[in-house]
Design an enzyme around this catalytic site. Structure first.
Site, short mmCIF file in Angstrom:
data_model
loop_
_atom_site.label_atom_id
_atom_site.label_comp_id
_atom_site.label_asym_id
_atom_site.label_seq_id
_atom_site.Cartn_x
_atom_site.Cartn_y
_atom_site.Cartn_z
N TYR A 26 0.65 -1.52 0.20
CA TYR A 26 0.09 0.22 -0.21
C TYR A 26 0.81 1.13 0.22
CZ TYR A 26 -3.21 3.77 1.36
OH TYR A 26 -3.89 4.99 1.51
N HIS A 66 -4.39 16.33 -3.33
CA HIS A 66 -4.35 16.12 -1.87
C HIS A 66 -4.59 17.95 -1.33
CE1 HIS A 66 -4.63 11.35 -2.11
NE2 HIS A 66 -4.83 11.88 -0.74
N ASN A 115 1.35 11.83 5.81
CA ASN A 115 0.67 10.52 6.31
C ASN A 115 0.81 10.85 7.73
OD1 ASN A 115 -2.00 9.07 6.80
ND2 ASN A 115 -0.95 7.85 5.11
N TYR A 149 -15.20 32.95 45.65
CA TYR A 149 -14.59 31.86 45.38
C TYR A 149 -12.90 32.18 44.56
CZ TYR A 149 -18.38 28.03 46.93
OH TYR A 149 -18.80 28.23 47.95
N ARG A 197 -10.54 33.56 47.08
CA ARG A 197 -10.18 32.50 47.96
C ARG A 197 -9.35 30.93 46.87
NH1 ARG A 197 -14.84 29.27 51.17
NH2 ARG A 197 -16.34 31.82 50.55
N PHE A 247 -1.88 7.13 12.08
CA PHE A 247 -1.81 8.27 11.48
C PHE A 247 -2.89 9.20 12.33
CE2 PHE A 247 -3.12 5.32 8.03
CZ PHE A 247 -5.15 4.99 8.73
N GLU A 290 -12.32 5.48 4.97
CA GLU A 290 -12.28 5.93 6.38
C GLU A 290 -13.24 6.74 7.09
OE1 GLU A 290 -9.45 8.60 4.65
OE2 GLU A 290 -7.76 7.69 3.30
#
Length: 492
Positions: free
Chosen positions: A52, A82, A194, A277, A280, A326, A412
């Site tokens: 791959y 991409h 990746n 608060y 404190r 990834f 995916e």
């Protein structure tokens, strides 16, 4: 010079590289690992094994076999297709961090990339040639594909870079230095994109800025304590040891150190028995935010030295495994957690601002700290602005990691949205910085009404530094200018 080898990069070292432009070099042990890994990729290509990302398509196209003579074209097509990022570019420090972190990950020698590609990254880092990388477009798995593709565009001469604050085509910059754009070979495009380096890079810059803000929030809160005659007994060591939270004990100790020698703080029963608060519980509230920051730092430092691409090459190419390092889920959670922890520093700061300006709560200070209440509004709208920022933070603090949208035809089918979380964390940090700047401005004015010379020595020094940035509020003016100056002072 900081040596990188993929194993021991620390937050402190990365801060030096990002904020002081320390140069980097590749360790000799890493060079040997990178070369062996590359040799393994070349053997796979020559032997026509199906692996791959080396000689197959990507995502849903993983079953498509690619001919040996087209594996370089495959990688180039990957980057071009991409590079689909949009929006404003990441800040230049984040772009620099992305290069450093991607370089460090590839130096682990598990990715099969050529040494000359990594040497180009080193050159760009050391020469401060930073890619223009759009912020939007990443799902956070399979890594930060879109942002990192824009980084690679710069390496191959098809992108843009910052050089001395000017945006220029990267091939033009390379030509000036007699360098040729990198020609990608088998697996190299995939190896470069990746990974989780966009979310991690933004996360690192977030952490460095948030850490400084968290420390600053303590001396600012201490100045407010002096302005309101705060009761120091609540910071007694025994109180915090009784609970046993280390970060809480640490904050209480630092608060005692800041207030040591002050003539403005009080003890129980002198003016009142208890503080609200927001005064404190400073150690408890701020200490809890430090717990968050410590968690975030731990996860970031792990990811800074992690192999996050796919596939990974082991045993000199005998074992090549497609996995999922990834996937950005660990950093997505860390960024969402950071958003909550940092936002709380502003939440409690805004409550202290309200006490400083509200005449029913501020122990006799002028209404809205105005020199002429009524004729002048003083700090009235500063509190409005602080309230607006903390309200916006509550929206931004919604976790990005609870969302997931399937991609690549459901190959995916679960993603982290970690880069969205990191970007939102950055926005929260900027808002928090301005809220703390408002509190610092108001506290400096309030303590001046009390008598600045009665401050603790350490806080008096801080008050003088603030006064060098923003003068006393003797009349209404455009206060946003003062707040922006103080906010810049609070940056690393």
């Amino acid at each position: 010079m900081i040596q990188l080898n993929g194993e021991r990069l620390s937050m402190g070292q990365l801060e030096e590289i990002l904020f002081k432009h320390e140069k980097v070099e590749i360790g000799q042990d890493a060079i040997e690992k990178v070369q062996k890994s590359r040799q393994a990729v070349e053997r796979i290509v020559q032997q026509e094994k199906t692996v791959y990302g080396i000689n197959t398509g990507f995502g849903k196209f993983s079953d498509v076999k690619i001919a040996e003579h087209e594996v370089g074209t495959l990688q180039l097509n990957l980057i071009r297709s991409h590079a689909c990022g949009f929006g404003e570019p990441f800040p230049e420090k984040v772009s620099r961090a992305m290069m450093v972190l991607r370089l460090n990950a590839l130096l682990k020698g598990l990715s099969g990339i050529r040494l000359e590609v990594l040497e180009r990254l080193v050159w760009m880092i050391n020469e401060k040639v930073h890619p223009i990388i759009p912020q939007q477009g990443s799902l956070g798995a399979s890594g930060d594909l879109a942002p990192l593709s824009h980084l690679v565009l710069a390496i191959i001469g098809e992108g843009e870079v910052w050089v001395d604050g000017v945006i220029r085509p990267s091939d033009e910059v390379f030509n000036e230095h007699e360098l040729a754009p990198i020609q990608l070979q088998a697996k190299e495009g995939l190896a470069l994109i990746n990974g989780t380096q966009a979310m991690t890079a933004q996360g690192v810059v977030n952490y460095i800025e948030a850490e400084k803000l968290a420390y600053a929030s303590e001396w600012i809160a201490a100045m407010t304590m002096e302005s309101l005659y705060g009761i120091i007994d609540a910071f007694h060591p025994a109180v915090h040891e009784a609970r046993g939270m280390q970060e809480q004990m640490d904050v209480a100790k630092r608060m005692r150190d800041w207030l040591e020698g002050s003539q403005l703080i009080t003890h129980q029963g002198e003016k009142r028995v208890q503080d609200p608060y927001s005064l404190r519980c400073i150690p408890q509230i701020h200490g809890a935010s430090w717990q968050v920051l410590n968690y975030v730092k731990e996860k970031l430092e792990l990811e800074m030295n992690a192999a996050t691409d796919n596939p990974l090459i082991f045993e000199e190419g005998e074992v090549v495994i497609s996995g999922g390092n990834f996937h950005g889920q660990p950093i997505a959670f860390a960024m969402d957690f950071m958003k909550i922890g940092v936002a709380e520093l502003a939440n409690v700061s805004e409550r202290r601002i309200e006490r400083l300006v509200n005449p029913t709560l501020n122990e006799g200070l002028p209404a809205f700290l105005s020199a002429q209440p009524g004729l002048e509004s003083g700090a009235m709208i500063l509190q409005y602005s602080a309230a607006s920022l903390v309200s916006e933070n509550k929206t931004l603090a919604h976790p990005a990691s609870v969302d997931s949208i399937p991609s690549s035809a459901n190959q995916e089918d679960h993603v982290s949205m970690g880069t969205t979380g990191a970007r939102h964390a950055r926005m929260i940090i900027a808002n928090v910085r301005h809220v703390l700047a408002i509190e610092a401005f108001c506290a400096a004015q309030a303590v001046e009404y009390r008598d600045a010379e009665k401050m603790s020595p350490k806080l008096y020094q801080k008050w003088q530094e603030l006064r060098a940035i923003a003068s006393s509020m003797t009349a209404d003016r455009i206060f946003s200018k003062d707040i922006n100056k103080i906010a810049a002072y609070l940056l690393p």
